[in-house]
Design a protein around this motif. Structure first.
Motif, PDB file in Angstrom:
ATOM      1  N   PRO B  65       0.842  -1.211   0.000  1.00 45.39           N
ATOM      2  CA  PRO B  65       0.000   0.000   0.000  1.00 45.39           C
ATOM      3  C   PRO B  65       0.869   1.250   0.000  1.00 45.39           C
ATOM      4  O   PRO B  65       1.859   1.331   0.720  1.00 45.39           O
ATOM      5  CB  PRO B  65      -0.778  -0.128   1.318  1.00 45.39           C
ATOM      6  N   GLN B  66       0.491   2.204  -0.833  1.00 48.59           N
ATOM      7  CA  GLN B  66       1.314   3.400  -1.024  1.00 48.59           C
ATOM      8  C   GLN B  66       0.764   4.565  -0.217  1.00 48.59           C
ATOM      9  O   GLN B  66      -0.379   4.960  -0.402  1.00 48.59           O
ATOM     10  CB  GLN B  66       1.331   3.767  -2.506  1.00 48.59           C
ATOM     11  N   VAL B  67       1.599   5.125   0.664  1.00 46.92           N
ATOM     12  CA  VAL B  67       1.133   6.253   1.469  1.00 46.92           C
ATOM     13  C   VAL B  67       1.370   7.587   0.778  1.00 46.92           C
ATOM     14  O   VAL B  67       1.160   8.638   1.365  1.00 46.92           O
ATOM     15  CB  VAL B  67       1.789   6.270   2.862  1.00 46.92           C
ATOM     16  N   GLY B  68       1.807   7.567  -0.471  1.00 51.85           N
ATOM     17  CA  GLY B  68       1.975   8.808  -1.215  1.00 51.85           C
ATOM     18  C   GLY B  68       3.404   9.301  -1.190  1.00 51.85           C
ATOM     19  O   GLY B  68       4.318   8.559  -0.876  1.00 51.85           O
ATOM     20  N   SER B  74      -0.268  11.680   4.520  1.00 49.31           N
ATOM     21  CA  SER B  74      -1.572  11.964   5.089  1.00 49.31           C
ATOM     22  C   SER B  74      -1.662  11.252   6.431  1.00 49.31           C
ATOM     23  O   SER B  74      -1.450  10.048   6.518  1.00 49.31           O
ATOM     24  CB  SER B  74      -2.659  11.457   4.138  1.00 49.31           C
ATOM     25  N   ALA B  75      -1.941  12.014   7.474  1.00 49.01           N
ATOM     26  CA  ALA B  75      -1.927  11.441   8.826  1.00 49.01           C
ATOM     27  C   ALA B  75      -2.902  10.274   8.927  1.00 49.01           C
ATOM     28  O   ALA B  75      -2.554   9.183   9.369  1.00 49.01           O
ATOM     29  CB  ALA B  75      -2.274  12.523   9.848  1.00 49.01           C
ATOM     30  N   GLU B  76      -4.125  10.526   8.481  1.00 52.35           N
ATOM     31  CA  GLU B  76      -5.125   9.474   8.636  1.00 52.35           C
ATOM     32  C   GLU B  76      -4.826   8.293   7.717  1.00 52.35           C
ATOM     33  O   GLU B  76      -5.039   7.136   8.079  1.00 52.35           O
ATOM     34  CB  GLU B  76      -6.513  10.027   8.332  1.00 52.35           C
ATOM     35  N   GLY B  77      -4.296   8.596   6.530  1.00 50.67           N
ATOM     36  CA  GLY B  77      -3.947   7.530   5.606  1.00 50.67           C
ATOM     37  C   GLY B  77      -2.910   6.607   6.211  1.00 50.67           C
ATOM     38  O   GLY B  77      -3.054   5.376   6.183  1.00 50.67           O
ATOM     39  N   LEU B  79      -2.218   6.257   9.371  1.00 49.93           N
ATOM     40  CA  LEU B  79      -2.791   5.579  10.537  1.00 49.93           C
ATOM     41  C   LEU B  79      -3.727   4.442  10.137  1.00 49.93           C
ATOM     42  O   LEU B  79      -3.892   3.483  10.880  1.00 49.93           O
ATOM     43  CB  LEU B  79      -3.539   6.582  11.420  1.00 49.93           C
ATOM     44  N   SER B  80      -4.334   4.554   8.960  1.00 48.05           N
ATOM     45  CA  SER B  80      -5.259   3.506   8.546  1.00 48.05           C
ATOM     46  C   SER B  80      -4.528   2.186   8.332  1.00 48.05           C
ATOM     47  O   SER B  80      -5.143   1.126   8.311  1.00 48.05           O
ATOM     48  CB  SER B  80      -5.998   3.923   7.267  1.00 48.05           C
ATOM     49  N   LEU B  81      -3.206   2.239   8.165  1.00 53.48           N
ATOM     50  CA  LEU B  81      -2.428   1.005   8.038  1.00 53.48           C
ATOM     51  C   LEU B  81      -2.052   0.466   9.417  1.00 53.48           C
ATOM     52  O   LEU B  81      -1.381  -0.548   9.521  1.00 53.48           O
ATOM     53  CB  LEU B  81      -1.163   1.272   7.217  1.00 53.48           C
ATOM     54  N   LYS B  82      -2.466   1.170  10.438  1.00 51.98           N
ATOM     55  CA  LYS B  82      -2.200   0.807  11.833  1.00 51.98           C
ATOM     56  C   LYS B  82      -0.732   0.487  12.090  1.00 51.98           C
ATOM     57  O   LYS B  82      -0.390  -0.587  12.598  1.00 51.98           O
ATOM     58  CB  LYS B  82      -3.075  -0.379  12.250  1.00 51.98           C
ATOM     59  N   GLN B 100       1.077  14.725  14.389  1.00 58.23           N
ATOM     60  CA  GLN B 100      -0.179  14.007  14.609  1.00 58.23           C
ATOM     61  C   GLN B 100       0.077  12.512  14.750  1.00 58.23           C
ATOM     62  O   GLN B 100      -0.527  11.843  15.584  1.00 58.23           O
ATOM     63  CB  GLN B 100      -1.146  14.275  13.447  1.00 58.23           C
ATOM     64  N   ALA B 104      -0.480  10.062  17.942  1.00 57.96           N
ATOM     65  CA  ALA B 104      -1.328   8.870  17.864  1.00 57.96           C
ATOM     66  C   ALA B 104      -0.562   7.621  18.290  1.00 57.96           C
ATOM     67  O   ALA B 104      -1.072   6.513  18.160  1.00 57.96           O
ATOM     68  CB  ALA B 104      -1.871   8.710  16.444  1.00 57.96           C
TER      69      ALA B 104
END
Lengths: 365, 300
Positions: B65-68, B74-77, B79-82, B100, B104
């Motif tokens: 998965p690419q976080v960009g 992206s903080a939430e992006g 974090l979505s990978l936990k 951020q 978290a």
């Protein structure tokens, strides 16, 4: 200053039109409901999965309505990342929408948008200066102001450019709108030339940062940054909405408005100052987010007619709705990465706008 | 009211969270191509749950998965990978997002971004420790050290040191040269050369008078030999031309100029496909392209 009312403008058709014109209060009510729904949706929707019920539970618990225990991570994301961001999206959309409506009313030109008075390019030039030369020219300022250097500089740039445009347009107590328009065009070109020059001088990293800034993004939203712009935008919204009646009079032409007892010079000045305040502070934080300021007032006017008592609040609400939805898409479509929101506001706004135009056309307008 | 009935359900769902509190496996997001490569060399790729767009090697890294882009996370992006651990380069950002993420509870490890063998070895040890592969990290460090010593021993130091220009070209109209603080500069220095662009830092765009007037090149190759930038006369004996992808993107005029006009000492060589040249495994290819410089076996 023309004494002839611009009755031929497509913006302000003076004859009664179309059978499908939506009554103002209805439209505003519908927009308010849609914006509220969009806000809830945006709060519950994101790359990090938070089931809507959990989201609702977390929010109500934060508000002290009950004392539930929740996944700390989910609560933290909702509270410190998503919520300020959704709030910033609402403010941005409302600020851009209202400013667009003010500018279109002021210039009596459907092509006017908040950028016309130099506010966006002024911010862009200042941002480019900080990104490219900041470290070498103002190391002291960067150290003291830290992450606030860029937004502060952009805000100052936005206000300075608008002030310059205003100064050029104002002479002997009057404010010549054609002069403001032309000065805005010239200064916009000048600022873009400056940005271009700085891009040429920039290193790879700086260029990349600059590009991202001009795409716009709401990812800089934290409670402190949103807290800083909220008062400015709210003041602009509150004062801007009060201009509805004078702007209706101004639609008849400056002289006519003057005869109707409207202080034309003051109205023009207030509209420009409010736009600079709202858009300047927002652009400083989010970068350039295009199209909202142009399309939101247009869409409301197409649906409800030119009465600014509807157009001004309607444009603010529709702008807020558009930006909230565009940001939700920006956050999720390529998750876990993020799309630049400026791309999406135009990408979502343009087809919507075209559909509206085509619908009017099919109805014989 | 629907809402009241659902509060209970929401609270129940949320309460289930803390119950599954067994020791969580490490989940790593790498935001920086160099660190991703090291993770793979440490055999810790199973821990990776996401990479950024600069992680293009090995191919398996780009399939995650690419976080960009690493400057615009992206903080939430993320974090979505936990993730439990985020590997960052010095340029990873924006700072707000890193704050951020830290808030978290994500551990953030920042590597050394300088272009030096010491920085590379430091990063290997750092990542070895952070990924609980300390032993493997020290072994890889030792291996690098051995390779490095062998490479340095293999370099025949010419006198005078060859003057080298490092050219990076992504497209026919875009040419950048390596100034100081770049991977290209480090390659040149480690290989015993002198970077002719040492007056500039970073990757300045091509100097204004370069390539020289198109008409003049063929008949007056001497015009290519010198141009001024920052008061320094640049006359490379060797030009390394890197294209990302194909060498064909190097402008013809440029190639003609350098290939025909450089002093006989080195002769210009055009090579390509090195990426940015800091790839651990690129040594073989690199050497094949520049048979005369064993020195390009720089391991980073």
């Amino acid at each position: 200053m023309s004494a002839v009312p611009h009755s031929t403008s497509p913006l302000l058709p003076l004859r009664p039109v179309g059978p499908t014109r939506v009554p103002g209060p209805w439209a505003l009510g519908a927009l308010l409901a849609l914006t509220a729904a969009g806000t809830l949706f945006a709060l519950g929707y994101g790359a990090y999965r938070i089931p809507p019920l959990d989201a609702l539970g977390i929010v109500t618990a934060q508000l002290g309505l009950h004392s539930g225990t929740f996944d700390a991570q989910q609560a933290a994301i909702l509270q410190s990342i998503r919520a300020p961001r959704v709030l910033l999206a609402l403010l941005t959309g409302a600020g851009l929408g209202l400013s667009g409506a003010l500018m279109q009313a002021l210039f009596r030109n459907p092509l006017a948008d908040p950028g016309l008075i130099g506010v966006s390019t002024g911010a862009a030039l200042a941002a480019a200066l900080v990104i490219v030369l900041g470290a070498s020219v103002l190391p002291g300022a960067s150290r003291v102001l830290g992450e606030w250097t860029l937004p502060l500089a952009a805000f100052v740039g936005a206000l300075a450019f608008t002030a310059l445009v205003y100064r050029i347009g104002a002479a002997r107590g009057a404010l010549s709108l054609p002069m403001v328009l032309l000065a805005g065009i010239a200064l916009n070109a000048l600022a873009m030339a400056g940005v271009g020059l700085l891009s040429y001088l920039a290193t790879d990293e700086q260029l990349r940062n600059l590009t991202f800034w001009t795409f716009g993004s709401l990812s800089g939203a934290t409670w402190s940054s949103v807290g800083a712009v909220t008062p400015l935008v709210l003041i602009a919204l509150a004062l801007g909405l009060r201009l509805a009646r004078p702007l209706n009079a101004l639609a008849l032409g400056e002289t006519q408005a003057g005869h109707l007892g409207v202080d034309v010079v003051r109205i023009k000045r207030v509209a420009i100052v409010l736009t600079a305040l709202a858009v300047g502070s927002l652009v400083a934080l989010t970068g350039v987010i295009g199209f909202v300021g142009l399309v939101a007032p247009h869409a409301v006017r197409l649906a409800c007619g030119p009465d600014h008592r509807t157009v001004l609040p309607g444009a603010a609400l529709l702008g807020a709705l558009l930006v909230v939805l565009a940001d939700a898409a920006a956050r999720t479509w390529v998750a876990p990465a993020e799309l630049p929101i400026g791309v999406l506001t135009a990408g979502l706004g343009a087809p919507f706008f075209l559909a509206l135009l085509l619908r009017r056309r099919l109805q014989g307008l | 009211m629907i809402t009241r009935r659902h509060f209970g359900a929401a609270a129940l769902v949320a309460c289930a969270g803390p119950l599954r509190a067994e020791p969580a496996p490490m989940r790593v997001v790498s935001a920086g191509g160099a660190f991703t490569e090291i993770v793979f060399r440490l055999d810790a790729q199973a821990l990776l749950v996401g990479t950024d767009t600069t992680s293009i090697f090995p191919a398996a890294a780009a399939a995650l998965p690419q976080v960009g882009y690493l400057r615009q996370l992206s903080a939430e992006g993320v974090l979505s990978l936990k993730p439990t651990l985020l590997l960052t380069a010095s340029e990873t950002g924006p700072p707000t997002v890193l704050q951020q993420l830290r808030a978290a509870g994500v551990q953030i490890v920042q590597g050394d971004g300088r272009h030096s063998i010491e920085a590379l070895r430091g990063n290997v040890r750092l990542l070895g420790d952070a990924l609980q592969r300390a032993e493997r990290g020290h072994a890889l460090d030792a291996e690098l050290q051995r390779d490095w010593a062998a490479t340095q021993a293999a370099i025949t130091r010419g006198t005078p040191a060859p003057r080298v220009l490092f050219v990076l070209s992504h497209a026919a109209t875009q040419v950048h040269v390596a100034g100081t603080d770049t991977a290209g500069d480090a390659m040149i220095r480690y290989a015993g050369g002198v970077n002719v662009m040492s007056a500039a830092s970073g990757w300045p765009p091509r100097p204004s008078r370069w390539p020289p007037r198109a008409g003049g090149d063929r008949h007056h190759p001497a015009s290519c030999r010198r141009y001024r930038r920052g008061g320094v006369a640049v006359a490379p004996g060797l030009a390394l031309i890197m294209g990302q992808g194909a060498t064909s993107s190097v402008p013809d005029a440029l190639r003609r100029c350098w290939v025909s006009a450089t002093p006989a000492a080195g002769g210009a060589r055009a090579g390509g496909g090195l990426g940015h040249g800091h790839r651990m495994s690129a040594q073989g290819r690199c050497q094949a392209q520049f048979p005369e410089c064993a020195a390009w076996r720089v391991n980073w």
